[in-house]
Design a protein around this motif. Sequence first.
Motif, PDB file in Angstrom:
ATOM      1  N   ASN A 163      64.620 -29.752-116.198  1.00 54.50           N
ATOM      2  CA  ASN A 163      65.743 -29.410-116.531  1.00 54.50           C
ATOM      3  C   ASN A 163      66.873 -29.154-115.326  1.00 54.50           C
ATOM      4  N   TYR A 164      66.066 -28.283-114.534  1.00 54.21           N
ATOM      5  CA  TYR A 164      67.133 -27.606-113.428  1.00 54.21           C
ATOM      6  C   TYR A 164      66.928 -28.647-112.391  1.00 54.21           C
ATOM      7  N   ALA A 216      72.278 -20.190-103.158  1.00 56.03           N
ATOM      8  CA  ALA A 216      73.091 -20.100-104.202  1.00 56.03           C
ATOM      9  C   ALA A 216      72.864 -21.262-104.964  1.00 56.03           C
ATOM     10  N   VAL A 217      72.454 -21.083-106.353  1.00 59.36           N
ATOM     11  CA  VAL A 217      72.061 -22.206-107.339  1.00 59.36           C
ATOM     12  C   VAL A 217      73.393 -23.110-107.405  1.00 59.36           C
ATOM     13  N   LYS A 218      74.516 -22.464-107.488  1.00 60.76           N
ATOM     14  CA  LYS A 218      75.715 -23.283-107.995  1.00 60.76           C
ATOM     15  C   LYS A 218      75.987 -24.226-106.692  1.00 60.76           C
ATOM     16  N   ASP A 219      75.556 -23.873-105.696  1.00 62.58           N
ATOM     17  CA  ASP A 219      76.130 -24.698-104.357  1.00 62.58           C
ATOM     18  C   ASP A 219      75.243 -25.703-104.367  1.00 62.58           C
ATOM     19  N   TYR A 220      74.139 -25.917-104.949  1.00 58.67           N
ATOM     20  CA  TYR A 220      73.192 -27.536-105.096  1.00 58.67           C
ATOM     21  C   TYR A 220      73.335 -28.081-106.470  1.00 58.67           C
ATOM     22  N   ILE A 230      72.980 -27.125-109.297  1.00 54.65           N
ATOM     23  CA  ILE A 230      71.720 -27.014-110.442  1.00 54.65           C
ATOM     24  C   ILE A 230      72.501 -26.229-111.786  1.00 54.65           C
ATOM     25  N   LYS A 231      72.489 -26.813-112.781  1.00 57.03           N
ATOM     26  CA  LYS A 231      73.043 -26.523-113.965  1.00 57.03           C
ATOM     27  C   LYS A 231      72.070 -25.653-114.545  1.00 57.03           C
ATOM     28  N   ILE A 232      72.378 -24.186-115.006  1.00 55.09           N
ATOM     29  CA  ILE A 232      71.682 -23.460-115.826  1.00 55.09           C
ATOM     30  C   ILE A 232      72.274 -23.347-117.252  1.00 55.09           C
ATOM     31  N   PRO A 233      71.606 -23.711-118.066  1.00 56.80           N
ATOM     32  CA  PRO A 233      72.378 -23.392-119.718  1.00 56.80           C
ATOM     33  C   PRO A 233      72.630 -22.034-119.872  1.00 56.80           C
ATOM     34  N   ASN A 234      73.706 -21.724-120.603  1.00 55.73           N
ATOM     35  CA  ASN A 234      74.125 -20.497-120.801  1.00 55.73           C
ATOM     36  C   ASN A 234      73.235 -19.592-121.542  1.00 55.73           C
ATOM     37  N   VAL A 235      72.120 -20.163-122.332  1.00 54.54           N
ATOM     38  CA  VAL A 235      71.256 -19.573-123.100  1.00 54.54           C
ATOM     39  C   VAL A 235      70.090 -18.913-122.243  1.00 54.54           C
ATOM     40  N   VAL A 236      70.202 -19.387-120.997  1.00 56.69           N
ATOM     41  CA  VAL A 236      69.021 -18.582-119.901  1.00 56.69           C
ATOM     42  C   VAL A 236      69.680 -18.140-118.832  1.00 56.69           C
ATOM     43  N   VAL A 237      71.020 -18.123-118.774  1.00 51.66           N
ATOM     44  CA  VAL A 237      71.609 -17.924-117.589  1.00 51.66           C
ATOM     45  C   VAL A 237      71.338 -16.320-117.064  1.00 51.66           C
ATOM     46  N   GLU A 255      71.796 -15.803-109.510  1.00 54.21           N
ATOM     47  CA  GLU A 255      73.008 -16.846-108.896  1.00 54.21           C
ATOM     48  C   GLU A 255      72.369 -17.075-107.568  1.00 54.21           C
ATOM     49  N   GLN A 256      71.759 -15.902-106.879  1.00 58.87           N
ATOM     50  CA  GLN A 256      71.250 -16.161-105.597  1.00 58.87           C
ATOM     51  C   GLN A 256      69.708 -16.382-105.539  1.00 58.87           C
ATOM     52  N   VAL A 257      68.860 -17.244-104.993  1.00 59.85           N
ATOM     53  CA  VAL A 257      67.568 -17.188-105.157  1.00 59.85           C
ATOM     54  C   VAL A 257      66.971 -17.107-103.495  1.00 59.85           C
ATOM     55  N   GLU A 258      66.050 -16.109-103.662  1.00 60.54           N
ATOM     56  CA  GLU A 258      65.403 -15.825-102.016  1.00 60.54           C
ATOM     57  C   GLU A 258      64.573 -16.905-101.863  1.00 60.54           C
ATOM     58  N   VAL A 259      64.585 -17.317-100.571  1.00 59.07           N
ATOM     59  CA  VAL A 259      63.335 -18.309-100.137  1.00 59.07           C
ATOM     60  C   VAL A 259      62.925 -17.801 -98.898  1.00 59.07           C
TER      61      VAL A 259
END
Length: 185
Positions: free
Chosen positions: A84-85, A153-157, A159-166, A171-175
């Motif tokens: 999904n993501y 930042a997930v939105k920069d790539y 990657i769509k996150i459904p509202n139900v699991v937002v 919003e920012q993932v540590e790598v």
Amino acid sequence: MKTLKLALTIVLLLSAVALQAQDRYLTRTGHIKFFSKAPLEDIEANNNKVLSIVDLSKGEVAVDLLIKAFEFEKKLMQEHFNENYLESDKYPKSTFKGTFSVPEGLKSMTDGVYELDVKGQLNIHGVTNDIETKSTLTVKGGKLSGELKFFVAVKDYKIKIPNVVVKNIAEQVEVTANFEYEPYK
């Protein structure tokens, strides 16, 4: 005398090739972890099958990984992540290609810890963005290792996150990444 000169020339050429090869280091077992801290749930995944090559003569680094190689604690998370993501069937790989200035001690593989500013292009989910991050390369006993940490930042790539699991995904993932390199021959 000509034979001696020819032999010396061949030895010097082979030495130069061997020295040049020592400027490049490779791993196929690098480790990348991402961590998402969100209000409802923390998510962590690890990938231990990361390819990376560093060229100390040019100040270049490349990283290549398969998205499906990320492992999650919960199999359902892993399934949603891939289907999904990140849509790993459509976008199977993530890559990074970057450059950095090489300190003299690193060029000569002198034992020490070298803090580097790395600039490059990160590709995730079919989207490429410029990033800048700090990285550390360590030389100890002739061995080269590296580590880094940055945020995506997930939105920069896209990657769509459904509202139900937002609220389950930051919003920012540590790598973070760790590499133990070997000379590339």
